[in-house]
Motif scaffolding. Sequence first.
Motif, mmCIF file in Angstrom:
data_model
loop_
_atom_site.group_PDB
_atom_site.id
_atom_site.type_symbol
_atom_site.label_atom_id
_atom_site.label_comp_id
_atom_site.label_asym_id
_atom_site.label_seq_id
_atom_site.Cartn_x
_atom_site.Cartn_y
_atom_site.Cartn_z
ATOM 1 N N THR A 223 6.145 -8.332 -0.972
ATOM 2 C CA THR A 223 5.792 -7.057 -1.587
ATOM 3 C C THR A 223 6.610 -6.887 -2.864
ATOM 4 O O THR A 223 7.802 -7.179 -2.882
ATOM 5 C CB THR A 223 6.102 -5.909 -0.608
ATOM 6 N N GLU A 288 1.037 -6.645 -3.011
ATOM 7 C CA GLU A 288 1.338 -7.498 -1.861
ATOM 8 C C GLU A 288 0.677 -8.855 -2.066
ATOM 9 O O GLU A 288 -0.475 -8.927 -2.496
ATOM 10 C CB GLU A 288 0.819 -6.851 -0.582
ATOM 11 N N ALA A 327 10.444 -4.694 2.261
ATOM 12 C CA ALA A 327 9.001 -4.562 2.013
ATOM 13 C C ALA A 327 8.458 -3.329 2.741
ATOM 14 O O ALA A 327 7.697 -2.543 2.174
ATOM 15 C CB ALA A 327 8.270 -5.820 2.472
#
Lengths: 476, 476
Positions: A223, A288, A327
């Motif tokens: 991410t 992502e 993330a």
Amino acid sequence: MPTTEFLDQLRQIVGASHVLAEGDLTAYEQDWRKRVHGKALAVVRPGNTAEVAAVVKACTAAQVQIVPQGGNTGLSVGSTPDDSGTQVVLSLTRMNQVRHIDRDNLSFTMDAGCILQNLQDVADKEGLLFPLSLAAEGSCTIGGNLGTNAGGTQVVRYGNTRDLCLGLEVVTPQGEIWDGLKGLRKDNTGYDLRNLFIGSEGTLGIITGATMKLFPQPAAQLTAWAAVPSMEAAVRLLGLSHQHLGAGLTGFEVMGQFALSLVIKHMPQLRVPFAGLADAPPYYVLLENADSESEQHARERFEHLLELAFEDGCVLDAVVAESIAQAHELWHIRESIPLAQAEEGLNIKHDISIAASRIPAFVEHADAVLQREIPGVRLVNFGHLGDGNLHYNVQVPEGEDGKQFLRDKEGLVNHLVYEAVAAFDGSFSAEHGVGALKVDKLEKYQSPVALQMMHAIKNALDPQGIMNPGVVLAKS
Amino acid sequence: MPTTEFLDQLRQIVGASHVLAEGDLTAYEQDWRKRVHGKALAVVRPGNTAEVAAVVKACTAAQVQIVPQGGNTGLSVGSTPDDSGTQVVLSLTRMNQVRHIDRDNLSFTMDAGCILQNLQDVADKEGLLFPLSLAAEGSCTIGGNLGTNAGGTQVVRYGNTRDLCLGLEVVTPQGEIWDGLKGLRKDNTGYDLRNLFIGSEGTLGIITGATMKLFPQPAAQLTAWAAVPSMEAAVRLLGLSHQHLGAGLTGFEVMGQFALSLVIKHMPQLRVPFAGLADAPPYYVLLENADSESEQHARERFEHLLELAFEDGCVLDAVVAESIAQAHELWHIRESIPLAQAEEGLNIKHDISIAASRIPAFVEHADAVLQREIPGVRLVNFGHLGDGNLHYNVQVPEGEDGKQFLRDKEGLVNHLVYEAVAAFDGSFSAEHGVGALKVDKLEKYQSPVALQMMHAIKNALDPQGIMNPGVVLAKS
């Protein structure tokens, strides 16, 4: 038929304990956002498809209208009864079994009442991925996801719920069972009934089962969080991401600075990168990247992309999460925006979509119109830019009474936003469905030719108007 | 209305030179495989959507049936008139312009009569990819691809034509124009008319325009050819490929040894790896891997996959093409199978799909049944295993008279194959459509509940039965 006799019929079909006609039925009669409080004749909870069919036959014979319901988490009031006390809520939540997992076909088949998160977990235990993911996943059902063609955060790679579905089992308004659960990836044997039922919000029949796609789990998922100088830059970053991550791009969320400022204000424990600065940039992107190879490879690809984006000027600053925990933190910020909005006070939500190429111009136009027409209005703009889907929400002006503002201005706000959306060839309903809430919008903004076809289809499949009347289409 | 008056009406709409009522109209009246020779009242070639709408209105008023036609390359007789001499063929081929390319939205909008290959070229010139690819691409039209929901060789990654479509423009049987060309990736505003028209083979209306998805071009594309010991091994290789190539897997074709032996026999100039040996393995797989990074990376991933496959035992031998020319050669072998079949003589074609997991058992069962019931029968088995789609064809036994065999045995062959398909929950029509050719199969093998809904929809949208009658559904 007298009501007691009818209820006895239902009890004979599903068992007395699964016909709820007394006590507190609020959970079934009220919508998720508590905008509508209905009154059901009864809540019926069949345990299998045959029982659903029998209940529908009984209702059809008695001319009792049916409101199919899954987790009842919808945002457009599509699964609650009206206040007449004459409708039956048919709850699918007892039908919650995964029926079959087919690893080699990358598919699984389940009851419609399965909770989305449970399906994600089942896939995970098999070492596979079921990529449908959205805020309500802990309580929404796959039947509801299918009924509304839900979107979520992975659409840029995996598509909407529609795109994840290989087949349906449906009980028709006549109480017949259509078994379309072959799990085929190619099947051109007549009209596409599957996609007709998906997104029809229980108005054409009741989805009782589904076969859904599974995917290999990625070897790594990373991410990143990027500050961008404009919405135009965010769209440019989207193009670069498609080009350099290919199908690795699994998430692309945009967030406006004001949306994040509400998170910073109401969730001070969250560390929001870059957005708290005095000269904070106007937009942020959460990216992502899923990789079928390795974390190292994913990181290299991400760094390569961000280098190109810095050179291009479409990214001002960026971080790549160093750990899964980090993330999750970044995603948590994104997912906290609706809650931060609620903490800040009342607001008016929109779920719109526009071709990504036109979003910068749309936002410039809509921002200007709203600020001109309603001075002090605060725009909470965020959403799934990868799919052209914005949650373009309007927060009550600072210091104003929320309820009063909504009474006075909600109609105007919706009108201004939806007119702007229409001017940019967009949709007033991207992923939350029409429900009962937006039927008037459909009548206004959908093409009359399309509307006429929709009414013709509704009348053809449900001539008695038994199934979820007043949802999607106005009662005819 | 007298015919001459009606034809004059059509001439006024599209211009006299675009109403063909005399001379040799074979190209429009005969299907691609020359199984059916019809007779049209006239062939009408409108130049734009308004003209299509006006033609439909004229036909509806005169109760003249319409057969929409694109490139007329279909394999199921879906676009040719019957032999009554009363139907109008409405050819879309003059409508062949790309209307708009939207790079940032990764989409483009075009007339329905655009040739598929031209669309691929337009995308290519933009540095983008339009991945729909199939044998007839040099002459089929996108409208026909949409009408039949065509498949092709890239479905394992990009889906069927349906999955590539963001919107349609359609002329209804009433001659109204539905403009659904917004190019949105999320839009839940009522029933999914787009998917209803896709695959309806011109029986619900005429697709006149479409907005289709574009994709970034991969940085590299590699092709491999693997000999596998069994169909089961091929399915195992498919699973490994999904896992290790992820969305990089863009093609996965299986070919039986006998299918390749026909290529070797009739196209001796082609070098077919491994299949010419005395102890040749029974099956071969053609794999394609697209990579958003580099050729070197694609090669590493391919080699990694093949190593794992050797270890697993699901691959006996493999080559990775060293050049684009060599990759084309490998694909050319695969694409030459139908021609090699034709050179060998008459044959009976099937376009079936089955869940990939069940294909090995299906093939074992169907092979045994056919060889038992029709001694000497030769099975030409190949297809898109990645989508569970086989072209399970039957070649006339060696030395037998082809025409005689077809007269005597075609019905039995079809019966045996389709019964086997039904026993394995498969589809008798994967990607070629139903057309007029397989209407009886649809009546037999489609669920009666589904069929009833399809007839109800047809009657609702086309109550006069004007549009392509007798295709998909039997005339009611």
